[in-house]
Design a protein around this motif. Sequence first.
Motif, short mmCIF file in Angstrom:
data_model
loop_
_atom_site.label_atom_id
_atom_site.label_comp_id
_atom_site.label_asym_id
_atom_site.label_seq_id
_atom_site.Cartn_x
_atom_site.Cartn_y
_atom_site.Cartn_z
N LEU A 86 55.16 52.40 37.75
CA LEU A 86 55.43 53.12 38.99
C LEU A 86 54.25 53.97 39.46
O LEU A 86 53.97 54.06 40.67
N VAL A 87 53.53 54.60 38.52
CA VAL A 87 52.46 55.53 38.93
C VAL A 87 51.14 54.80 39.22
O VAL A 87 50.28 55.35 39.92
N TRP A 88 50.98 53.58 38.72
CA TRP A 88 49.74 52.84 38.96
C TRP A 88 49.71 52.39 40.43
O TRP A 88 50.71 51.87 40.95
N GLU A 89 48.59 52.57 41.05
CA GLU A 89 48.49 52.24 42.47
C GLU A 89 48.69 50.74 42.69
O GLU A 89 48.07 49.91 42.03
N ALA A 90 49.58 50.41 43.62
CA ALA A 90 49.92 49.01 43.88
C ALA A 90 48.78 48.31 44.63
O ALA A 90 48.02 48.95 45.36
N PRO A 91 48.63 47.00 44.46
CA PRO A 91 47.60 46.26 45.21
C PRO A 91 47.93 46.23 46.70
O PRO A 91 49.07 46.46 47.11
N GLU A 92 46.92 45.99 47.48
CA GLU A 92 47.12 45.89 48.93
C GLU A 92 48.07 44.72 49.24
O GLU A 92 48.15 43.76 48.48
N GLU A 93 48.77 44.84 50.35
CA GLU A 93 49.71 43.81 50.73
C GLU A 93 49.01 42.46 50.85
O GLU A 93 47.95 42.33 51.47
N PHE A 124 46.59 45.19 35.75
CA PHE A 124 47.38 46.25 36.39
C PHE A 124 47.02 46.39 37.87
O PHE A 124 47.90 46.61 38.72
N ASP A 125 45.73 46.26 38.18
CA ASP A 125 45.29 46.41 39.57
C ASP A 125 45.80 45.27 40.46
O ASP A 125 46.01 45.45 41.66
N ARG A 126 46.03 44.10 39.86
CA ARG A 126 46.40 42.94 40.67
C ARG A 126 47.89 42.63 40.68
O ARG A 126 48.38 41.96 41.58
N LEU A 127 48.61 43.11 39.66
CA LEU A 127 50.05 42.84 39.59
C LEU A 127 50.84 43.85 40.41
O LEU A 127 50.41 45.00 40.59
N ASP A 128 51.99 43.44 40.91
CA ASP A 128 52.85 44.40 41.60
C ASP A 128 53.62 45.22 40.57
O ASP A 128 53.46 45.04 39.35
N THR A 129 54.48 46.12 41.03
CA THR A 129 55.18 47.03 40.12
C THR A 129 56.01 46.27 39.09
O THR A 129 55.95 46.58 37.89
N SER A 130 56.76 45.27 39.52
CA SER A 130 57.59 44.49 38.58
C SER A 130 56.73 43.72 37.60
O SER A 130 57.07 43.60 36.41
N GLY A 131 55.62 43.20 38.05
CA GLY A 131 54.73 42.46 37.17
C GLY A 131 54.11 43.35 36.12
O GLY A 131 53.98 42.96 34.95
N ARG A 132 53.69 44.57 36.51
CA ARG A 132 53.14 45.52 35.53
C ARG A 132 54.20 45.88 34.50
O ARG A 132 53.92 45.97 33.30
#
Length: 537
Positions: A86-93, A124-132
């Motif tokens: 949740l706290v890791w910044e999500a990748p751009e859309e 982590f930088d490339r995966l979305d929240t569920s993937g992380r």
Amino acid sequence: MRAFSRLLDRLTLTPQRNAKLRLLVDYFSATPDPDRGYALAALAGTLDIRLVKPALLRELVLERMDETLFRYSYDYVGDLAETISLVWEAPEEGEAYEPRLSEVIEELNGLGRSDVPAHVRALFDRLDTSGRYALIKLATGGLRIGVSARLTKQALALMGDVDVSEIETLWHGLEPPYESLFSWLEGRGDRPELSTPAIFHPVMLAHPATDNDLEKLDPADYLAEWKWDGIRVQLSADGAHRRLYSRSGDDISGSFPDILNAVDFEGVIDGELLIGGTARTNSPTLTFSDLQQRLNRKTVTQKHMTDYPAFIRAYDLLFLKDCDVREEPLEDRRERLSEVIETAARERFDLSPLVKFDSWEQLDSLRKDPHDPVIEGVMMKRRDSAYQAGRVKGPWFKWKREPHIIDAVMMYAQRGHGKRSSYYSDFTFGVWTGEPGAEALVPVGKAYFGFTDAELEILDRFVRNNTVDRFGPVRAVRAEPQSGFVLEVAFEGIARSKRHKSGVAMRFPRISRLRQDKLPMEADRLETLNAMIDDRG
């Protein structure tokens, strides 16, 4: 990877056992190899991603987040994977990465130690929240989604329309990603050949004895043994292949090399794992707390084996070499077992002695006043009983010492006070009630002492990693037949109470032991507590 993360999300939000089974069957049926095999390994606890540990994950998130803020976030959320995802910044859309599950696992296990941090950071930088979230759960092995290894095996049995005992028999002879297993279940291949013949066989279980049971039984039809306060194990030996399994089929061989190194026979033995000296060496048997010094250790030193020597008190024989003797009468199996133990290493194996009795009253008297504090009751077994997997009513009964110990399931937890203010140390526990197939837990007491500081760490960690709801300062924890935490609760007395939903109240309850070797479904029932009250008159 996306399909697996969706599966985790849905399993987490699905409390019903049958619904979880349906989700698992659908996933295994629709997902290709080897992805589904790696998912199976993750769910069953056999997946090993060697170099990704919780400490590394904390280091990565602290590169981008204030430590105090992370600690507060983690404390509030209660789950490391959920917090970081949740706290890791999500990748751009549009930039989210959707790799295959097998790709992620094989790449991670192919890296050198120095390459792992950068690779995980990039994932982590490339995966979305569920993937992380899914990645962290895979890496740390702590899924905690209410799915046990047993439930995954039952899903496989449903998928292939086979008996779950067949899956359990094959299980420890196979390795991820289980392609031969899926091929067989789908009718595309033969039954898998096992990599080791020293496999686990489903154990036979006993029913708690009640007065009603005893009234219907003839003492002459039964043999009695002491019920020892250790853990149930199965030793399987075939040539150089030797394995030690817990009652639920977990391979605990690595914790007890002193036993495996002493094996000089071939076959499968059922018995109790204890610490101390065997009856054949005239040495005392030590307590369960001594046994805990050896359990769940990945590395066992010579000092551990010297200070806490392990041995097996054998009470049944399933195979003698390659001969299956499970259908033979118990008395015949014991005779064969006696011959095996007679020539086995005397400091590592002895035979569970029979308790002589002529009536249930005489056995009851012996049960209430055993000669050894490591005895917690008696076992009664029909002389002519075959060895059958599961809990078959009639052949075997267990009759624990009256009336002050039960197995219960942790339901709620609350922080303590003083030096325990940062720990969840006050626990509400329950037992099962209701008709078969519709059982539910009902709270029967609270306890906040009886455990050591080391055990408190285990309990606190379980609460934080298995919280399913919050009610002010109280956390509800996962408590399902196949997933939860079993506590052995000791108490001084019991009485009826109109103030409690269960209708019973315990006097001075305390947690006497953590039963991590048991599934919640094996905990006691409310009828057992009511019977204790009735037996007191």
